[in-house]
Design a protein around this motif. Structure first.
Motif, PDB file in Angstrom:
ATOM      1  N   SER A 170      -5.275  41.523 -45.610  1.00  0.00           N
ATOM      2  CA  SER A 170      -6.617  40.934 -45.565  1.00  0.00           C
ATOM      3  C   SER A 170      -6.641  39.825 -44.513  1.00  0.00           C
ATOM      4  N   GLN A 171      -7.827  39.519 -44.010  1.00  0.00           N
ATOM      5  CA  GLN A 171      -7.969  38.456 -43.007  1.00  0.00           C
ATOM      6  C   GLN A 171      -7.422  37.130 -43.543  1.00  0.00           C
ATOM      7  N   ALA A 172      -7.631  36.877 -44.812  1.00  0.00           N
ATOM      8  CA  ALA A 172      -7.134  35.639 -45.412  1.00  0.00           C
ATOM      9  C   ALA A 172      -5.610  35.615 -45.481  1.00  0.00           C
ATOM     10  N   GLU A 173      -4.995  36.791 -45.611  1.00  0.00           N
ATOM     11  CA  GLU A 173      -3.543  36.900 -45.779  1.00  0.00           C
ATOM     12  C   GLU A 173      -2.796  36.929 -44.440  1.00  0.00           C
ATOM     13  N   LEU A 174      -3.468  37.313 -43.357  1.00  0.00           N
ATOM     14  CA  LEU A 174      -2.786  37.489 -42.070  1.00  0.00           C
ATOM     15  C   LEU A 174      -2.029  36.249 -41.579  1.00  0.00           C
ATOM     16  N   PRO A 175      -2.560  35.036 -41.691  1.00  0.00           N
ATOM     17  CA  PRO A 175      -1.763  33.874 -41.271  1.00  0.00           C
ATOM     18  C   PRO A 175      -0.462  33.733 -42.067  1.00  0.00           C
ATOM     19  N   ARG A 176      -0.504  34.044 -43.351  1.00  0.00           N
ATOM     20  CA  ARG A 176       0.720  34.006 -44.177  1.00  0.00           C
ATOM     21  C   ARG A 176       1.706  35.078 -43.736  1.00  0.00           C
ATOM     22  N   VAL A 177       1.193  36.251 -43.370  1.00  0.00           N
ATOM     23  CA  VAL A 177       2.059  37.336 -42.901  1.00  0.00           C
ATOM     24  C   VAL A 177       2.772  36.909 -41.625  1.00  0.00           C
ATOM     25  N   LYS A 178       2.039  36.292 -40.700  1.00  0.00           N
ATOM     26  CA  LYS A 178       2.649  35.813 -39.450  1.00  0.00           C
ATOM     27  C   LYS A 178       3.727  34.770 -39.752  1.00  0.00           C
ATOM     28  N   ALA A 179       3.408  33.813 -40.610  1.00  0.00           N
ATOM     29  CA  ALA A 179       4.380  32.778 -40.971  1.00  0.00           C
ATOM     30  C   ALA A 179       5.616  33.400 -41.617  1.00  0.00           C
ATOM     31  N   GLN A 180       5.419  34.423 -42.432  1.00  0.00           N
ATOM     32  CA  GLN A 180       6.546  35.087 -43.101  1.00  0.00           C
ATOM     33  C   GLN A 180       7.404  35.841 -42.086  1.00  0.00           C
ATOM     34  N   ALA A 181       6.769  36.442 -41.075  1.00  0.00           N
ATOM     35  CA  ALA A 181       7.526  37.123 -40.013  1.00  0.00           C
ATOM     36  C   ALA A 181       8.403  36.117 -39.267  1.00  0.00           C
ATOM     37  N   LEU A 182       7.841  34.964 -38.946  1.00  0.00           N
ATOM     38  CA  LEU A 182       8.620  33.915 -38.279  1.00  0.00           C
ATOM     39  C   LEU A 182       9.807  33.484 -39.142  1.00  0.00           C
ATOM     40  N   ARG A 183       9.573  33.323 -40.436  1.00  0.00           N
ATOM     41  CA  ARG A 183      10.648  32.922 -41.352  1.00  0.00           C
ATOM     42  C   ARG A 183      11.726  33.997 -41.454  1.00  0.00           C
ATOM     43  N   ALA A 184      11.300  35.268 -41.427  1.00  0.00           N
ATOM     44  CA  ALA A 184      12.275  36.362 -41.504  1.00  0.00           C
ATOM     45  C   ALA A 184      13.184  36.350 -40.287  1.00  0.00           C
ATOM     46  N   TYR A 185      12.598  36.200 -39.108  1.00  0.00           N
ATOM     47  CA  TYR A 185      13.415  36.128 -37.890  1.00  0.00           C
ATOM     48  C   TYR A 185      14.335  34.913 -37.913  1.00  0.00           C
ATOM     49  N   GLN A 186      13.829  33.766 -38.367  1.00  0.00           N
ATOM     50  CA  GLN A 186      14.669  32.567 -38.440  1.00  0.00           C
ATOM     51  C   GLN A 186      15.804  32.764 -39.429  1.00  0.00           C
ATOM     52  N   SER A 187      15.543  33.501 -40.510  1.00  0.00           N
ATOM     53  CA  SER A 187      16.578  33.778 -41.494  1.00  0.00           C
ATOM     54  C   SER A 187      17.724  34.604 -40.897  1.00  0.00           C
ATOM     55  N   VAL A 188      17.402  35.477 -39.953  1.00  0.00           N
ATOM     56  CA  VAL A 188      18.469  36.218 -39.255  1.00  0.00           C
ATOM     57  C   VAL A 188      19.377  35.219 -38.550  1.00  0.00           C
ATOM     58  N   LEU A 189      18.787  34.263 -37.846  1.00  0.00           N
ATOM     59  CA  LEU A 189      19.573  33.263 -37.120  1.00  0.00           C
ATOM     60  C   LEU A 189      20.370  32.367 -38.070  1.00  0.00           C
ATOM     61  N   ASP A 190      19.747  31.960 -39.162  1.00  0.00           N
ATOM     62  CA  ASP A 190      20.379  31.020 -40.089  1.00  0.00           C
ATOM     63  C   ASP A 190      21.432  31.660 -40.984  1.00  0.00           C
ATOM     64  N   ASN A 191      21.146  32.868 -41.467  1.00  0.00           N
ATOM     65  CA  ASN A 191      21.994  33.471 -42.500  1.00  0.00           C
ATOM     66  C   ASN A 191      22.842  34.653 -42.037  1.00  0.00           C
ATOM     67  N   PHE A 192      22.440  35.293 -40.951  1.00  0.00           N
ATOM     68  CA  PHE A 192      23.134  36.514 -40.517  1.00  0.00           C
ATOM     69  C   PHE A 192      23.366  36.508 -39.008  1.00  0.00           C
ATOM     70  N   PRO A 193      23.961  35.440 -38.462  1.00  0.00           N
ATOM     71  CA  PRO A 193      24.073  35.331 -36.996  1.00  0.00           C
ATOM     72  C   PRO A 193      24.983  36.378 -36.344  1.00  0.00           C
ATOM     73  N   ASP A 194      25.812  37.032 -37.092  1.00  0.00           N
ATOM     74  CA  ASP A 194      26.708  38.044 -36.520  1.00  0.00           C
ATOM     75  C   ASP A 194      26.219  39.465 -36.786  1.00  0.00           C
ATOM     76  N   SER A 195      25.030  39.603 -37.299  1.00  0.00           N
ATOM     77  CA  SER A 195      24.540  40.924 -37.690  1.00  0.00           C
ATOM     78  C   SER A 195      24.175  41.772 -36.474  1.00  0.00           C
ATOM     79  N   VAL A 196      24.302  43.072 -36.685  1.00  0.00           N
ATOM     80  CA  VAL A 196      23.994  44.049 -35.643  1.00  0.00           C
ATOM     81  C   VAL A 196      23.227  45.215 -36.250  1.00  0.00           C
ATOM     82  N   THR A 197      22.646  45.999 -35.391  1.00  0.00           N
ATOM     83  CA  THR A 197      22.088  47.290 -35.756  1.00  0.00           C
ATOM     84  C   THR A 197      22.689  48.286 -34.779  1.00  0.00           C
ATOM     85  N   TYR A 198      22.566  49.570 -35.074  1.00  0.00           N
ATOM     86  CA  TYR A 198      23.208  50.587 -34.245  1.00  0.00           C
ATOM     87  C   TYR A 198      22.183  51.534 -33.652  1.00  0.00           C
TER      88      TYR A 198
END
Length: 184
Positions: free
Chosen positions: A112-140
Protein backbone atom coordinates in the motif's frame (compact mmCIF):
# COMPACT_ATOMS: atom_id res chain seq x y z
CA UNK A 1 -3.85 -15.80 -12.31
CA UNK A 2 -1.21 -18.52 -12.45
CA UNK A 3 -1.31 -21.12 -9.68
CA UNK A 4 2.01 -22.35 -8.41
CA UNK A 5 3.05 -25.78 -7.31
CA UNK A 6 5.31 -25.03 -4.40
CA UNK A 7 8.13 -27.43 -3.64
CA UNK A 8 8.95 -27.04 0.01
CA UNK A 9 11.26 -28.76 2.45
CA UNK A 10 10.17 -29.29 6.02
CA UNK A 11 12.53 -28.41 8.83
CA UNK A 12 13.23 -31.28 11.17
CA UNK A 13 13.88 -31.12 14.89
CA UNK A 14 17.61 -31.09 14.23
CA UNK A 15 17.22 -27.93 12.13
CA UNK A 16 18.33 -29.66 8.94
CA UNK A 17 16.24 -29.80 5.83
CA UNK A 18 14.48 -33.07 5.16
CA UNK A 19 13.70 -34.27 1.63
CA UNK A 20 11.34 -31.87 -0.10
CA UNK A 21 7.63 -32.51 -0.17
CA UNK A 22 5.05 -31.01 -2.49
CA UNK A 23 2.65 -28.50 -1.06
CA UNK A 24 -0.25 -27.37 -3.19
CA UNK A 25 -1.47 -23.92 -2.37
CA UNK A 26 -2.83 -20.65 -3.50
CA UNK A 27 -1.31 -18.49 -6.18
CA UNK A 28 1.92 -16.76 -5.23
CA UNK A 29 1.34 -13.97 -7.75
CA UNK A 30 -0.43 -10.72 -7.04
CA UNK A 31 0.27 -10.70 -3.30
CA UNK A 32 0.49 -7.33 -1.55
CA UNK A 33 3.07 -6.98 1.19
CA UNK A 34 2.06 -5.92 4.67
CA UNK A 35 5.00 -5.91 7.06
CA UNK A 36 3.87 -8.12 9.94
CA UNK A 37 6.24 -6.70 12.54
CA UNK A 38 8.81 -3.89 12.80
CA UNK A 39 11.75 -6.28 12.31
CA UNK A 40 10.29 -8.86 9.92
CA UNK A 41 12.95 -10.11 7.52
CA UNK A 42 15.83 -8.63 9.51
CA UNK A 43 18.17 -11.05 11.31
CA UNK A 44 17.66 -12.30 14.05
CA UNK A 45 13.89 -11.67 13.93
CA UNK A 46 11.76 -14.73 13.12
CA UNK A 47 8.30 -13.12 13.25
CA UNK A 48 7.74 -14.01 9.58
CA UNK A 49 6.99 -17.54 10.78
CA UNK A 50 3.91 -16.17 12.60
CA UNK A 51 2.80 -13.89 9.75
CA UNK A 52 -0.65 -15.05 8.58
CA UNK A 53 0.18 -13.79 5.05
CA UNK A 54 3.32 -15.94 4.77
CA UNK A 55 2.61 -18.87 2.42
CA UNK A 56 5.81 -20.56 3.68
CA UNK A 57 5.19 -20.29 7.42
CA UNK A 58 4.78 -24.05 7.77
CA UNK A 59 6.89 -25.31 4.85
CA UNK A 60 10.31 -23.97 3.91
CA UNK A 61 11.06 -23.51 0.18
CA UNK A 62 13.53 -26.02 -1.18
CA UNK A 63 16.93 -25.27 -2.66
CA UNK A 64 15.71 -25.04 -6.25
CA UNK A 65 12.29 -23.62 -5.40
CA UNK A 66 13.69 -20.47 -3.78
CA UNK A 67 15.39 -19.60 -7.08
CA UNK A 68 12.28 -20.33 -9.12
CA UNK A 69 10.26 -18.03 -6.87
CA UNK A 70 13.00 -15.38 -6.97
CA UNK A 71 13.09 -15.38 -10.77
CA UNK A 72 9.31 -15.54 -11.19
CA UNK A 73 8.67 -11.83 -10.69
CA UNK A 74 6.42 -12.60 -7.70
CA UNK A 75 8.37 -10.24 -5.42
CA UNK A 76 6.14 -10.52 -2.35
CA UNK A 77 6.27 -14.33 -2.51
CA UNK A 78 10.05 -14.12 -2.94
CA UNK A 79 10.25 -11.91 0.16
CA UNK A 80 8.34 -14.49 2.20
CA UNK A 81 10.49 -17.28 0.78
CA UNK A 82 13.79 -15.62 1.70
CA UNK A 83 12.57 -14.26 5.04
CA UNK A 84 11.38 -17.75 6.00
CA UNK A 85 14.75 -19.22 5.02
CA UNK A 86 16.51 -16.49 7.04
CA UNK A 87 14.37 -17.19 10.11
CA UNK A 88 14.93 -20.94 9.95
CA UNK A 89 18.57 -21.03 8.85
CA UNK A 90 20.19 -17.60 9.21
CA UNK A 91 22.69 -16.65 6.53
CA UNK A 92 23.87 -13.76 4.43
CA UNK A 93 22.45 -15.04 1.17
CA UNK A 94 18.92 -15.11 2.58
CA UNK A 95 19.39 -11.69 4.23
CA UNK A 96 20.68 -10.19 0.98
CA UNK A 97 17.75 -11.52 -1.04
CA UNK A 98 15.31 -10.25 1.58
CA UNK A 99 16.77 -6.81 0.82
CA UNK A 100 16.57 -7.39 -2.94
CA UNK A 101 12.96 -8.50 -2.84
CA UNK A 102 11.95 -5.64 -0.54
CA UNK A 103 13.58 -3.23 -2.97
CA UNK A 104 11.62 -4.81 -5.84
CA UNK A 105 8.38 -4.60 -3.83
CA UNK A 106 9.11 -0.92 -3.19
CA UNK A 107 10.03 -0.13 -6.80
CA UNK A 108 6.98 -1.96 -8.17
CA UNK A 109 4.50 -0.58 -5.63
CA UNK A 110 3.53 -4.02 -4.34
CA UNK A 111 2.52 -2.66 -0.96
CA UNK A 112 0.00 0.00 0.00
CA UNK A 113 1.09 3.62 -0.49
CA UNK A 114 1.16 4.03 3.28
CA UNK A 115 3.39 0.94 3.66
CA UNK A 116 5.91 1.74 0.89
CA UNK A 117 8.17 4.01 3.02
CA UNK A 118 8.41 1.22 5.62
CA UNK A 119 9.24 -1.29 2.88
CA UNK A 120 12.08 0.95 1.65
CA UNK A 121 13.40 1.39 5.19
CA UNK A 122 13.23 -2.39 5.72
CA UNK A 123 15.17 -2.99 2.48
CA UNK A 124 17.90 -0.63 3.71
CA UNK A 125 18.01 -2.46 7.05
CA UNK A 126 18.22 -5.84 5.30
CA UNK A 127 21.22 -4.73 3.25
CA UNK A 128 22.87 -3.23 6.34
CA UNK A 129 22.28 -6.50 8.18
CA UNK A 130 24.34 -8.29 5.50
CA UNK A 131 27.23 -5.93 6.28
CA UNK A 132 26.80 -6.15 10.06
CA UNK A 133 26.00 -9.83 10.54
CA UNK A 134 27.16 -11.71 7.44
CA UNK A 135 30.21 -9.88 6.03
CA UNK A 136 31.77 -13.05 4.60
CA UNK A 137 28.62 -14.32 2.92
CA UNK A 138 28.49 -15.27 -0.74
CA UNK A 139 26.04 -16.47 -3.33
CA UNK A 140 26.85 -18.73 -6.27
CA UNK A 141 26.27 -18.67 -9.99
CA UNK A 142 23.84 -21.10 -11.64
CA UNK A 143 26.51 -23.82 -11.74
CA UNK A 144 27.03 -23.57 -7.99
CA UNK A 145 30.79 -23.26 -8.47
CA UNK A 146 31.56 -19.55 -8.78
CA UNK A 147 31.06 -17.53 -5.59
CA UNK A 148 30.13 -13.84 -5.49
CA UNK A 149 30.49 -11.74 -2.37
CA UNK A 150 27.35 -10.06 -1.08
CA UNK A 151 28.76 -7.14 0.89
CA UNK A 152 29.52 -5.13 -2.25
CA UNK A 153 26.03 -5.33 -3.77
CA UNK A 154 24.52 -4.78 -0.29
CA UNK A 155 26.65 -1.65 0.10
CA UNK A 156 25.67 -0.45 -3.38
CA UNK A 157 22.02 -1.22 -2.68
CA UNK A 158 22.05 1.07 0.34
CA UNK A 159 23.72 3.89 -1.58
CA UNK A 160 21.49 3.54 -4.65
CA UNK A 161 18.40 3.75 -2.43
CA UNK A 162 19.66 7.00 -0.89
CA UNK A 163 20.64 5.42 2.42
CA UNK A 164 23.78 5.84 4.46
CA UNK A 165 26.03 2.84 4.99
CA UNK A 166 26.81 2.33 8.68
CA UNK A 167 29.71 0.65 10.46
CA UNK A 168 32.74 2.13 8.72
CA UNK A 169 32.29 0.34 5.39
CA UNK A 170 33.74 1.94 2.29
CA UNK A 171 33.89 1.13 -1.40
CA UNK A 172 37.31 0.66 -3.00
CA UNK A 173 38.38 0.00 -6.57
CA UNK A 174 40.39 -3.22 -7.00
CA UNK A 175 43.31 -3.54 -9.41
CA UNK A 176 41.02 -5.36 -11.84
CA UNK A 177 38.72 -2.32 -11.90
CA UNK A 178 35.90 -3.89 -9.90
CA UNK A 179 34.39 -2.32 -6.79
CA UNK A 180 34.65 -4.03 -3.42
CA UNK A 181 33.06 -3.03 -0.12
CA UNK A 182 35.56 -3.26 2.73
CA UNK A 183 35.62 -2.43 6.40
CA UNK A 184 39.07 -1.06 7.22
Amino acid sequence: MKTWLVLAAAVGISGCYEPASFVYGESLEGLTLQLHSPDVGIYPDDSVLADPNNPFAHATPGVETKWKIQSSGAHVAAFYSWATLLAREPGGEAQFYVGNTLLAVYQNGEASQAELPRVKAQALRAYQSVLDNFPDSVTYDATGTIAYDLVTPAYKGIVEMGGTVQGGWTLVKLTNGQDRAVKP
